[in-house]
Write a protein that holds these residues in place. Structure first.
Motif, PDB file in Angstrom:
ATOM      1  N   SER A   1     -14.825  -8.413 -16.138  1.00 42.88           N
ATOM      2  CA  SER A   1     -15.313  -8.301 -17.503  1.00 42.88           C
ATOM      3  C   SER A   1     -14.156  -8.228 -18.508  1.00 42.88           C
ATOM      4  O   SER A   1     -14.176  -8.872 -19.549  1.00 42.88           O
ATOM      5  CB  SER A   1     -16.203  -7.061 -17.596  1.00 42.88           C
ATOM      6  OG  SER A   1     -16.517  -6.794 -18.927  1.00 42.88           O
ATOM      7  N   ASP A   2     -13.135  -7.470 -18.169  1.00 46.73           N
ATOM      8  CA  ASP A   2     -11.970  -7.358 -19.056  1.00 46.73           C
ATOM      9  C   ASP A   2     -10.821  -8.271 -18.649  1.00 46.73           C
ATOM     10  O   ASP A   2      -9.920  -8.524 -19.445  1.00 46.73           O
ATOM     11  CB  ASP A   2     -11.459  -5.909 -19.076  1.00 46.73           C
ATOM     12  CG  ASP A   2     -12.405  -5.000 -19.835  1.00 46.73           C
ATOM     13  OD1 ASP A   2     -13.039  -5.483 -20.798  1.00 46.73           O
ATOM     14  OD2 ASP A   2     -12.538  -3.824 -19.448  1.00 46.73           O
TER      15      ASP A   2
ATOM     16  N   ASP B   1      -8.087 -22.082 -17.764  1.00 45.61           N
ATOM     17  CA  ASP B   1      -8.033 -20.641 -18.041  1.00 45.61           C
ATOM     18  C   ASP B   1      -9.419 -20.037 -18.278  1.00 45.61           C
ATOM     19  O   ASP B   1     -10.134 -20.468 -19.168  1.00 45.61           O
ATOM     20  CB  ASP B   1      -7.186 -20.382 -19.289  1.00 45.61           C
ATOM     21  CG  ASP B   1      -5.724 -20.706 -19.076  1.00 45.61           C
ATOM     22  OD1 ASP B   1      -5.204 -20.362 -18.009  1.00 45.61           O
ATOM     23  OD2 ASP B   1      -5.113 -21.306 -19.981  1.00 45.61           O
TER      24      ASP B   1
ATOM     25  N   VAL C   1     -21.976 -17.032 -14.253  1.00 48.64           N
ATOM     26  CA  VAL C   1     -21.455 -18.074 -15.135  1.00 48.64           C
ATOM     27  C   VAL C   1     -19.976 -17.806 -15.348  1.00 48.64           C
ATOM     28  O   VAL C   1     -19.590 -16.667 -15.641  1.00 48.64           O
ATOM     29  CB  VAL C   1     -22.165 -18.057 -16.509  1.00 48.64           C
ATOM     30  CG1 VAL C   1     -21.608 -19.150 -17.409  1.00 48.64           C
ATOM     31  CG2 VAL C   1     -23.664 -18.209 -16.347  1.00 48.64           C
TER      32      VAL C   1
ATOM     33  N   GLU D   1     -16.891 -19.007 -17.773  1.00 50.78           N
ATOM     34  CA  GLU D   1     -16.558 -19.803 -18.955  1.00 50.78           C
ATOM     35  C   GLU D   1     -15.044 -19.875 -19.060  1.00 50.78           C
ATOM     36  O   GLU D   1     -14.356 -18.853 -19.143  1.00 50.78           O
ATOM     37  CB  GLU D   1     -17.136 -19.157 -20.224  1.00 50.78           C
ATOM     38  CG  GLU D   1     -18.654 -19.119 -20.208  1.00 50.78           C
ATOM     39  CD  GLU D   1     -19.288 -19.682 -21.470  1.00 50.78           C
ATOM     40  OE1 GLU D   1     -18.691 -20.582 -22.099  1.00 50.78           O
ATOM     41  OE2 GLU D   1     -20.385 -19.212 -21.811  1.00 50.78           O
ATOM     42  N   SER D   2     -14.540 -21.090 -19.068  1.00 53.69           N
ATOM     43  CA  SER D   2     -13.104 -21.293 -19.266  1.00 53.69           C
ATOM     44  C   SER D   2     -12.894 -21.754 -20.703  1.00 53.69           C
ATOM     45  O   SER D   2     -13.864 -21.957 -21.444  1.00 53.69           O
ATOM     46  CB  SER D   2     -12.574 -22.345 -18.299  1.00 53.69           C
ATOM     47  OG  SER D   2     -13.043 -23.619 -18.674  1.00 53.69           O
TER      48      SER D   2
ATOM     49  N   GLU E   1     -19.724 -13.939 -16.353  1.00 52.79           N
ATOM     50  CA  GLU E   1     -20.989 -13.202 -16.396  1.00 52.79           C
ATOM     51  C   GLU E   1     -21.517 -13.076 -14.973  1.00 52.79           C
ATOM     52  O   GLU E   1     -21.726 -14.080 -14.297  1.00 52.79           O
ATOM     53  CB  GLU E   1     -21.982 -13.983 -17.270  1.00 52.79           C
ATOM     54  CG  GLU E   1     -23.283 -13.260 -17.502  1.00 52.79           C
ATOM     55  CD  GLU E   1     -24.270 -14.119 -18.303  1.00 52.79           C
ATOM     56  OE1 GLU E   1     -23.815 -14.971 -19.100  1.00 52.79           O
ATOM     57  OE2 GLU E   1     -25.468 -13.951 -18.087  1.00 52.79           O
TER      58      GLU E   1
ATOM     59  N   VAL F   1     -12.060 -17.328 -19.627  1.00 45.05           N
ATOM     60  CA  VAL F   1     -12.107 -16.386 -20.743  1.00 45.05           C
ATOM     61  C   VAL F   1     -13.315 -15.453 -20.679  1.00 45.05           C
ATOM     62  O   VAL F   1     -13.399 -14.479 -21.419  1.00 45.05           O
ATOM     63  CB  VAL F   1     -12.063 -17.107 -22.100  1.00 45.05           C
ATOM     64  CG1 VAL F   1     -10.716 -17.794 -22.273  1.00 45.05           C
ATOM     65  CG2 VAL F   1     -13.181 -18.124 -22.249  1.00 45.05           C
ATOM     66  N   PHE F   2     -14.270 -15.739 -19.799  1.00 48.28           N
ATOM     67  CA  PHE F   2     -15.471 -14.905 -19.724  1.00 48.28           C
ATOM     68  C   PHE F   2     -16.179 -15.167 -18.398  1.00 48.28           C
ATOM     69  O   PHE F   2     -16.336 -16.316 -17.996  1.00 48.28           O
ATOM     70  CB  PHE F   2     -16.404 -15.244 -20.898  1.00 48.28           C
ATOM     71  CG  PHE F   2     -17.704 -14.508 -20.891  1.00 48.28           C
ATOM     72  CD1 PHE F   2     -17.745 -13.113 -20.886  1.00 48.28           C
ATOM     73  CD2 PHE F   2     -18.899 -15.209 -20.890  1.00 48.28           C
ATOM     74  CE1 PHE F   2     -18.953 -12.443 -20.891  1.00 48.28           C
ATOM     75  CE2 PHE F   2     -20.110 -14.537 -20.906  1.00 48.28           C
ATOM     76  CZ  PHE F   2     -20.134 -13.153 -20.895  1.00 48.28           C
TER      77      PHE F   2
END
Lengths: 364, 131
Positions: free
Chosen positions: B86-87, B39, B60, B62-63, B44, B41-42
């Motif tokens: 982003s959201d 999953d 980048v 990020e899970s 970039e 979560v972020f």
């Protein structure tokens, strides 16, 4: 190939499996985030059969436990009580954290971590010998954690009258024995629920009954984000043999009273300054976008003042959180070095989330 | 079983590219990559206008599990990024070849795209990694 729990075949059908301390364990069954929310909002279950269950029996088992662990088992007045504690070395370092269950005056059960099994058993056996206590690993047993606001009603629906007494357990850290099931009101999520110890042979059928009652399987991924939100320490990340409970926000688990009780590590802890001077253990919330991870460095005015011991994304708060160790005198504001970027964090007091609700203010 | 659409190009580092009518390429990470990471979560993303070298870190992801770099498949200029990530970083999991796209790049040399893996070659690589 790693070690397998009695539920391996059940998981293999739908889970992404990973190696965890030598065990083949489910990481998730599709979405770690959904499993996390399922436990916060409804009920989920974890196979925790990889954890090591040890039965201690003997005339002097209570004397032995008063010496072996840093918390005081005399807090358990009657059978049916459980106690969270650390087991320390002579230097006050944490060999492991564990739960002690008071089954009978001459029979206590311990549940210790999987990754520390060998050293724990060696240590316990070595210390038990002078007390004449029998140490028996129960690898014939499995363990299923059912957690979430609807864990009680769904466990009752799944397993029926045999667990009625368990669903009536009023206090956390109590347990009942129902036939071959050992059902404790304990867990690692910050939600209500049970940890059920049962014969390995029954594990698959109990798992299926729980699933049929609407308890969704959840993997080790969700287990870690849930325990982090609950502000619960993870052995090997937040504390280890190089750190004492006093440096790891576990002072509440050390019973210095009565002063006459001589437990392993006591002298070292008493020699250690009790507050603030060596290390402070705190919660962090990331104010900027990004994710906090284990071992990231914490800075104040560009100087290194600490390290994240457990970091990750909090699905409930929708931002990154961490447990961290700061040097004793460190004062904010703090930044964390996230892949070369200095991101702003705020210090908070864990838990971050309990019983489905945020416990910290995440605004700057 | 991961999906590997036949009309796309791929890299060894698990990015995909789609050639657009205006000569630019749309870039994202593959279904196989998002499945490995778990999953999201972020995410970039680079600034539009940034010049990239082939193989350069440009984003980048990020899970819940880990942070992972995304590498530019070709040299070129970033002309657009997918702001919705982003959201809604979960779009990378839900639609890695669709709404989960990451950026559009104007390649410095159109021929660089031709040299990348086709679907069969990429599939062969991920099959070999599984053994």
């Amino acid at each position: 190939m790693g070690k397998r729990t009695p539920l391996f075949e059940t998981h293999a059908a739908g889970a992404k499996m990973v190696d965890f301390g030598g065990w083949d364990m489910p990481l998730h069954y599709g979405s770690q985030l959904e499993e996390h929310h399922q436990v916060r909002r409804d009920a989920g279950m974890f196979d925790v059969s990889h954890m090591t269950i040890v039965d201690l029996r003997g005339e002097r088992v209570q004397d032995f436990l008063r010496y072996l662990v840093a918390n005081n088992i005399d807090k358990l007045k009657l059978p049916g009580g459980a106690l969270y504690t650390c087991m320390l070395n002579e230097r006050g370092g944490v060999i492991d954290d564990l739960i002690v269950y008071f089954v009978e005056p001459r029979w206590y059960r311990l549940v210790v971590n999987a990754a520390t099994r060998d050293k724990d058993l060696a240590w316990i056996n070595q210390q038990a010998e002078p007390f004449g206590v029998e140490v028996r690993e129960r690898d014939d047993l499995a363990m299923i954690a059912v957690q979430g606001p609807r864990a009680r009603e769904k466990t009752h629906a799944a397993l029926g009258e045999i667990v009625r007494a368990a669903t009536a357990l009023q206090k956390p850290f109590t347990f009942i024995v129902a036939g071959e099931l050992f059902i404790a009101r304990t867990g690692y999520t910050g939600e209500d629920g049970f940890e059920i110890i049962l014969p390995a042979k029954q594990a698959a059928s109990v798992w299926q009954k729980l699933a049929a009652a609407g308890v969704a399987p959840a993997g080790l991924g969700a287990r870690d984000t849930l325990r982090l939100e609950a502000g619960m320490n993870l052995y090997g990340a937040d504390m280890d043999e190089a750190t004492t409970p006093l440096e790891s926000w576990l002072a509440w688990t050390v019973a210095f009273e009565p002063a006459s009780r001589d437990f392993i590590g006591r002298a070292a802890l008493e020699a250690q300054p009790q507050q603030g001077l060596t290390a402070q253990f705190v919660g962090l919330v990331l104010l900027d976008k990004g994710v906090l991870r284990n071992h990231q460095v914490i800075l104040h005015d560009g100087d290194e003042v600490g390290e994240i011991t457990s970091g990750g994304f909090s699905p409930t708060l929708g931002r990154a959180i961490a447990l961290a160790r700061l040097c004793g005198e460190a004062q904010g504001p703090f930044q964390v070095d996230v892949r070369g970027k200095m991101l702003n964090v705020k210090v908070v007091k864990p838990p971050f989330v309990r019983n489905g609700k945020a416990c910290v203010d995440v605004t700057a | 079983m991961s999906k590997t659409p036949a009309e796309l190009k791929y890299t060894k580092s698990h990015e995909w590219l789609r050639r657009e009518a205006d000569g630019s390429v749309t870039v994202g990470i593959t279904d196989h990559a998002q499945d490995l990471l778990g999953d999201m979560v972020f995410v970039e993303l680079p600034e539009p206008g940034r010049a990239l070298k082939a193989g350069q870190e440009c984003a980048v992801v990020e899970s819940v599990k880990a942070a992972s770099d995304v590498y530019s498949p070709v040299a070129g200029e970033v002309i657009a990024v997918n702001e919705t990530l982003s959201d809604s970083p979960e779009l990378v999991n839900k639609a890695p070849y669709g709404e989960g796209w990451m950026m559009r790049i104007k390649p410095a040399h159109a021929a660089d795209v031709d040299a990348l893996f086709d679907a069969d070659a990429y599939q062969a690589q991920i099959d070999s990694e599984a053994h």
